[in-house]
Design an enzyme around this catalytic site. Structure first.
Site, PDB file in Angstrom:
ATOM      1  N   GLU A 161       0.633  -1.186   0.034  1.00 38.66           N
ATOM      2  CA  GLU A 161      -0.154   0.056  -0.009  1.00 38.66           C
ATOM      3  C   GLU A 161       0.878   1.215  -0.154  1.00 38.66           C
ATOM      4  OE1 GLU A 161      -2.730  -0.496   3.252  1.00 38.66           O
ATOM      5  OE2 GLU A 161      -3.473  -2.533   2.555  1.00 38.66           O
ATOM      6  N   GLU A 280      -6.493 -10.471  -0.695  1.00 36.31           N
ATOM      7  CA  GLU A 280      -7.104 -10.219   0.618  1.00 36.31           C
ATOM      8  C   GLU A 280      -8.511  -9.937  -0.009  1.00 36.31           C
ATOM      9  OE1 GLU A 280      -5.716  -6.945   2.804  1.00 36.31           O
ATOM     10  OE2 GLU A 280      -3.631  -7.571   2.104  1.00 36.31           O
ATOM     11  N   SER A 629     -47.657 -32.463  -7.583  1.00 36.80           N
ATOM     12  CA  SER A 629     -46.832 -31.989  -6.442  1.00 36.80           C
ATOM     13  C   SER A 629     -47.921 -32.257  -5.281  1.00 36.80           C
ATOM     14  CB  SER A 629     -46.388 -30.805  -6.701  1.00 36.80           C
ATOM     15  OG  SER A 629     -45.625 -30.318  -5.515  1.00 36.80           O
TER      16      SER A 629
END
EC number: 3.2.1.8
Length: 726
Positions: A161, A280, A629
């Site tokens: 960074e 990350e 069903s």
């Protein structure tokens, strides 16, 4: 009760794993991520002390991952807090865990502005040191750490960074406005300029001649930051600095980034390095950052369903891009093992394992990818869905079965269509610059009819482009995917058609009016040889969440009957489609369902009404009952209890009959059972074989390429109807 439970279990077995009547699903079952991606890249995780000491957690690490990063233990401020002071305890524990289990590590990190050994910048009196002193201390630190762990480390985040975030293009220096520096104004940079980056890499290469040396940063998909990183790495490499790769921190959210931005960053960095790590990775549910993250900490709260869908979809999209670029992406590392461990807070739900270390569906979605689908693109022959509102172009379908959607919602943050593949809860649309959301299903849908709805920022809405159909206990949007055999339920201009009438009748047992739709074949009511012809009757039941409109509309029962009659495949008969009282049933109380309420309506009220008002043959050998069903469950329960009422029985994805359940073999002339080949085909075949062996006339159908859906039931009706009343 035993028969009821058998029927229920058969229907439950026809549903997908995640939908089986609320049964918990073990999403961790199956291979680990490291095995699923063995031909692509290593899959890693950042760990803390608990992850390597608790047996349940270590089991997850060992099964899922083949790369480990120490979340904090190796950072300079943690491992080397003071001159001459080294905290190797936890750092060694993590390294030894990896050595013992044959897991390689990413070394994170050697030089960072945060969590740094700030004592390197000052002397014992607290005064700033010259950069030469700083470099001497930094070199000692890097050499000590690298030499201690390089046997287990394959890649190092050397500098972390160092580049500035996106912001103003100018800044004030000594009272003057000058172009903003591309570098983070850290103590490192203010003392050394960008030379500290080069020095850190030089020191790391001295200590580890063969390790992969990485520059690692976040917001790499932001255009400005991406270019700053690119320019810095390019400059350094041209100067001979040994930067081997770039680590792209994947601190993303459910809305960002899109595939285009991610791919632009990968392609850009690939111009200067041949190794990229996604270092990350986590996906926060919201867009919080910094101090706002405190609101996501504390006691865990359930993740809203639509946000879960967005997160699963985002994970799927990201990994599809990662797989596409496997030539340069060598590792993907999740930042923490579980939501409980995450720096983002448990209520951001950022990882594939929850706060109790239970795998989420996102793990399954990441793992169980279909490589053949990664590069597949739909054929661009889309046409409007045949069930659209007049004049509406969208939704559209193509000849392969893909569906495409378009919704105008300029102020919305998310739009999801509840249709799609991968078990992700639907298709997540993307918004263009005009506020229009569009998207195409990931792959072809099963042919036939499908219910769906839109979820816009958590609210449920129907698609204004298509008609509405009653399903899931509400009016839903509907779409029809073309089927190869659709002619049997197509409207034909060359034949005569019957009609469907709505009948209302008073139900004493329920204390209210009830409704049924009645199909009457063409020619009904005509006088033949001085009298009107009478007809057999099929009582045909819908499934849970539906009503009396389902078979006539979604099921196309009338058109199926018309076509069969016109082709001479059946003699005309009446079909009665009534509301079956299914929708008061609540999942979780399945053992209490007996169909006794509907039995009273059907036997004592509906059948007498039909026989009184229509030209029926009012005896059991001219009466059939079938259902799909849950309507099949009703059919089975009622026909077994009241065999004197029906001579023909049919279950459509509604379980099966077995010979031992039928007390009198002479009570039924014909039994039909059917389902889709994605349901319970073995059960259907076993039932038919057993019934035939016991002397019953039985027939079955396993619908090719379908599941618990209307094309299955249309095909079943078409086949069953040809054997009724013979």
């Amino acid at each position: 009760m035993k028969k009821l439970l058998v029927a229920l279990s058969l229907i439950a077995g026809s549903l997908t794993a995640s939908a089986q009547w609320g049964r918990p699903v073990d999403y961790a079952a199956g291979p680990g991520l490291k095995d699923a991606y063995k031909d692509y890249f290593t899959v890693g995780v950042a760990v803390n002390k608990f992850n390597i000491s608790d047996p349940a957690q270590t089991a997850i690490v060992k099964k899922q991952f083949n790369s480990v990063t120490a979340e904090n233990a190796w950072k300079p401020g943690e491992i080397h807090p003071k001159e001459g002071v080294w905290n190797f305890g936890l750092a060694d524990s993590i390294a030894n865990f990896c050595r013992e289990n044959g897991i390689k590590m990413r070394g994170h990190c050697l030089c960072w502005h945060s969590q740094f050994a700030d004592w390197m910048f000052t002397d014992k009196k607290g005064k700033p040191v010259k950069k030469e002193v700083f470099y001497q201390r930094l070199r000692e630190h890097i050499h000590t750490v690298v030499n201690r762990y390089k046997d287990v480390v394959y890649a190092w985040d050397v500098v972390n960074e160092a580049m500035a975030d996106d912001g103003r293009p100018f800044e004030f220096v000594d009272g003057k406005m000058v172009p903003a520096s591309p570098y983070r104004q850290s103590r490192h940079f203010k003392l050394c300029g960008d030379e500290f980056i080069a020095k850190a890499f030089e020191f790391a290469r001295e200590a580890d001649p063969t390790g992969v040396l990485m520059y690692n940063d976040y917001s790499c998909v932001d255009e400005g930051k991406r270019e700053r990183i690119y320019n810095m790495v390019k400059k350094m490499k041209e100067a001979g600095v040994p930067i081997d790769g770039i680590g792209m921190q994947g601190h993303y959210n459910i809305y960002f980034p899109d595939e285009e931005k991610l791919e632009k960053a990968i392609n850009r960095f690939s111009e200067i390095v041949n190794t990229i790590h996604i270092t990350e990775l986590d996906l926060r549910t919201n867009t919080e950052s910094g101090g706002q993250l405190m609101f996501s900490r504390g006691e865990a709260k359930p993740q809203p369903g639509y946000m879960q869908t967005l997160q699963e979809d985002q994970y799927a999209r990201l990994f599809k891009i990662f797989r596409k670029h496997k030539d340069v992406i060598k590792n993907v590392t999740f930042w923490n093992l579980s939501d409980k461990d995450s720096w983002l807070g448990v209520n951001n739900h950022p990882l594939p394992f929850d706060e109790n270390f239970k795998a989420k569906r996102s793990l399954q979605i990441i793992r169980d990818f279909d490589a053949a689908m990664d590069n597949r693109k739909p054929k661009e022959d889309f046409v409007p869905n045949p069930m659209n509102q007049p004049g509406q172009e969208y939704p559209m379908v193509n000849s392969e079965g893909y569906a495409r959607f378009r919704v105008e919602a300029p102020d919305a943050k998310s739009v999801i269509v509840s249709l799609g593949l991968g078990g992700r809860g639907g298709t997540v649309l993307r918004k263009d610059k005009n506020g229009v959301w569009t998207g195409t299903t990931e792959g072809p849908m099963d042919p036939g009819f499908h219910y769906y709805h839109l979820t816009i920022d958590g609210g449920v809405f129907n698609d204004p482009g298509t008609h509405n159909y009653f399903g899931s206990c509400r009016w839903e949007s509907g779409i029809e995917i073309p089927a190869k055999d659709q002619d049997f339920y197509a409207y034909r201009k060359d034949i005569n058609h019957g009609n469907i009438q709505q009948v209302t009748f008073w139900s004493e047992s329920t204390g209210k009016m009830q409704t049924a739709n009645v199909y009457l074949p063409y020619g009904y009511g005509k006088v033949v040889k001085g009298k009107q012809e009478r007809y057999p009757v099929l009582y045909l039941q819908h499934g849970w969440g539906e009503n009396e409109t389902s078979w006539p509309v979604q099921g196309k029962a009338g058109l199926i009957m018309d076509n069969l009659i016109a082709d001479g495949k059946i003699k005309p008969f009446i079909v009665v489609m009534a509301y079956g009282l299914t929708n008061d049933f609540k999942f979780g109380s399945i053992g209490k369902f007996t169909a006794e309420e509907f039995e009273k309506v059907l036997i004592d009220e509906l059948i007498p009404t039909i026989d009184k008002n229509f030209l029926t043959k009012a005896d059991k050998w001219n009466r059939a009952m079938a259902g799909l069903s849950m309507g099949g469950m009703e059919t089975k329960l009622i026909t077994l209890r009241r065999p004197e009422m029906f001579g023909y029985w049919g279950l459509l994805s509604g379980g099966t009959y077995m010979p031992e359940e039928i007390k009198d073999p002479k009570a039924v002339k014909y039994i039909f059972v059917g389902c889709g080949d994605k349901e319970n085909p073995e059960g259907i075949n076993k039932s038919v074989e057993a019934l035939k062996a016991a002397g019953f006339k039985a027939e079955g159908l396993v619908s090719e390429g379908t599941a618990h859906e209307f094309l299955t039931w249309r095909r079943c009706l078409e086949k069953m109807a040809q054997s009724l009343f013979k």
